[in-house]
Design a protein around this motif. Structure first.
Motif, short mmCIF file in Angstrom:
data_model
loop_
_atom_site.label_atom_id
_atom_site.label_comp_id
_atom_site.label_asym_id
_atom_site.label_seq_id
_atom_site.Cartn_x
_atom_site.Cartn_y
_atom_site.Cartn_z
N VAL A 1 74.63 25.41 19.95
CA VAL A 1 73.85 25.30 21.20
C VAL A 1 74.66 24.63 22.29
CG1 VAL A 1 71.88 24.13 22.29
CG2 VAL A 1 71.55 25.42 20.17
N PHE A 2 75.36 23.55 21.93
CA PHE A 2 76.09 22.79 22.94
C PHE A 2 77.55 23.21 23.06
CE2 PHE A 2 72.46 20.13 21.73
CZ PHE A 2 71.81 20.14 22.95
N GLU A 3 77.90 24.31 22.37
CA GLU A 3 79.25 24.89 22.44
C GLU A 3 80.32 23.85 22.19
OE1 GLU A 3 79.31 26.98 26.21
OE2 GLU A 3 78.01 28.55 25.41
N THR A 4 80.09 23.04 21.17
CA THR A 4 80.99 21.96 20.82
C THR A 4 82.15 22.48 19.99
OG1 THR A 4 79.11 20.46 20.80
CG2 THR A 4 81.12 19.69 19.71
N ARG A 5 83.33 22.01 20.30
CA ARG A 5 84.53 22.29 19.51
C ARG A 5 84.97 21.00 18.87
NH1 ARG A 5 82.63 26.57 20.09
NH2 ARG A 5 83.44 28.27 21.35
N ALA A 6 85.65 21.12 17.77
CA ALA A 6 86.18 19.95 17.08
C ALA A 6 87.35 19.38 17.87
CB ALA A 6 86.63 20.34 15.67
N ALA A 7 87.62 18.11 17.63
CA ALA A 7 88.78 17.48 18.26
C ALA A 7 90.04 18.26 17.87
CB ALA A 7 88.89 16.03 17.80
N GLU B 1 82.16 23.35 12.89
CA GLU B 1 81.81 23.00 11.51
C GLU B 1 82.85 23.56 10.55
OE1 GLU B 1 77.58 22.38 9.68
OE2 GLU B 1 78.02 24.52 9.69
N TRP B 2 83.24 24.81 10.75
CA TRP B 2 84.26 25.42 9.89
C TRP B 2 85.59 24.69 10.06
CZ3 TRP B 2 84.00 29.04 6.08
CH2 TRP B 2 85.23 29.43 5.54
N GLY C 1 70.19 22.36 4.55
CA GLY C 1 69.39 22.18 5.76
C GLY C 1 70.08 21.31 6.78
N TYR C 2 70.70 20.23 6.33
CA TYR C 2 71.41 19.34 7.25
C TYR C 2 72.56 20.07 7.94
CZ TYR C 2 74.40 15.74 9.13
OH TYR C 2 75.17 15.00 9.98
N TYR C 3 73.35 20.81 7.19
CA TYR C 3 74.49 21.49 7.81
C TYR C 3 74.06 22.69 8.65
CZ TYR C 3 77.78 18.16 6.22
OH TYR C 3 78.46 16.98 6.07
N THR C 4 72.86 23.20 8.42
CA THR C 4 72.29 24.17 9.36
C THR C 4 71.98 23.47 10.68
OG1 THR C 4 71.43 25.59 7.61
CG2 THR C 4 70.34 25.73 9.76
N LEU C 5 71.38 22.28 10.62
CA LEU C 5 71.13 21.49 11.82
C LEU C 5 72.43 21.21 12.57
CD1 LEU C 5 69.54 19.55 13.71
CD2 LEU C 5 69.84 17.80 11.92
N VAL C 6 73.46 20.83 11.83
CA VAL C 6 74.76 20.56 12.46
C VAL C 6 75.28 21.83 13.15
CG1 VAL C 6 77.19 20.02 12.00
CG2 VAL C 6 75.38 18.67 10.91
N ALA C 7 75.25 22.94 12.44
CA ALA C 7 75.74 24.20 13.01
C ALA C 7 74.96 24.59 14.25
CB ALA C 7 75.67 25.32 11.96
#
Length: 186
Positions: A171-177, A85-86, A160-166
């Motif tokens: 949780v799924f240890e996702t990294r940005a492209a 997200e950052w 709230g939405y960006y809390t959901l995104v974070a």
């Protein structure tokens, strides 16, 4: 397509009609890419569809200038130490006018020095809500007087939405492209 550490690599060629429809809507919308939580959410296409539509509203239609929306997103990303997200929103925030020293202070969990009172107000609102789960009467009244009821509802929804995104990204240890460096220690 980009994968993450906890979900299997999503293969567009085996997508259900519902999954393909969600991905097509995201790609044809203002985002134009699938970076972020979308390849996690697509495993639940109905959730993905509803969440991405809410996200498009929260990102582009809150009534706040982009600078203030992105500042609120950075506060949330730092609170959750959400690497992707950052990584995604930091350059957008800088381009929208968030000063680099403000973003740097937020990333380091330091209170920034603000030149713009609106920046300070959004920072205070977002920080209080993230840290204390409440917003003080003083901050609420200042924000209400400055932005009005509609934007206050939208700002709260954005946070709230960006809390959901974070949460999803964490949780799924996702990294940005193309993300190599992590903004927060693991």
């Amino acid at each position: 397509m980009k994968d993450n550490n906890r979900l299997p690599l999503f293969d567009r060629s085996t997508a259900t009609n519902e999954q393909a429809a969600v991905l097509d809507e995201i790609l044809s919308g203002p985002r134009g890419n699938l970076d972020g939580p979308f390849l996690s959410w697509v495993y639940s296409p109905e959730f993905a569809q509803r969440a991405q539509r809410l996200g498009a509203f929260c990102r582009y239609d809150t009534g706040l200038p982009l600078r203030l929306s992105e500042l609120a997103i950075l506060v949330t990303a730092a609170h959750w130490r959400s690497q992707a997200e950052w990584h995604i929103h930091h350059p957008i925030a800088l381009q929208a006018g968030v000063p680099a020293h403000v973003a740097g202070s937020i990333r380091c969990n330091e209170t920034p020095v603000f030149d713009d009172p609106d920046d300070r107000l959004i920072y205070d609102f977002a920080t209080q809500l993230n840290e204390t789960r409440r917003v003080s009467n003083e901050t609420y009244e200042q924000a209400l007087n400055r932005f009005g009821h509609v934007v206050m509802v939208n700002l709260t929804g954005l946070l709230g939405y960006y809390t959901l995104v974070a949460m999803t990204l964490n949780v799924f240890e996702t990294r940005a492209a193309l993300q190599v460096e992590l903004p927060f220690p693991e």
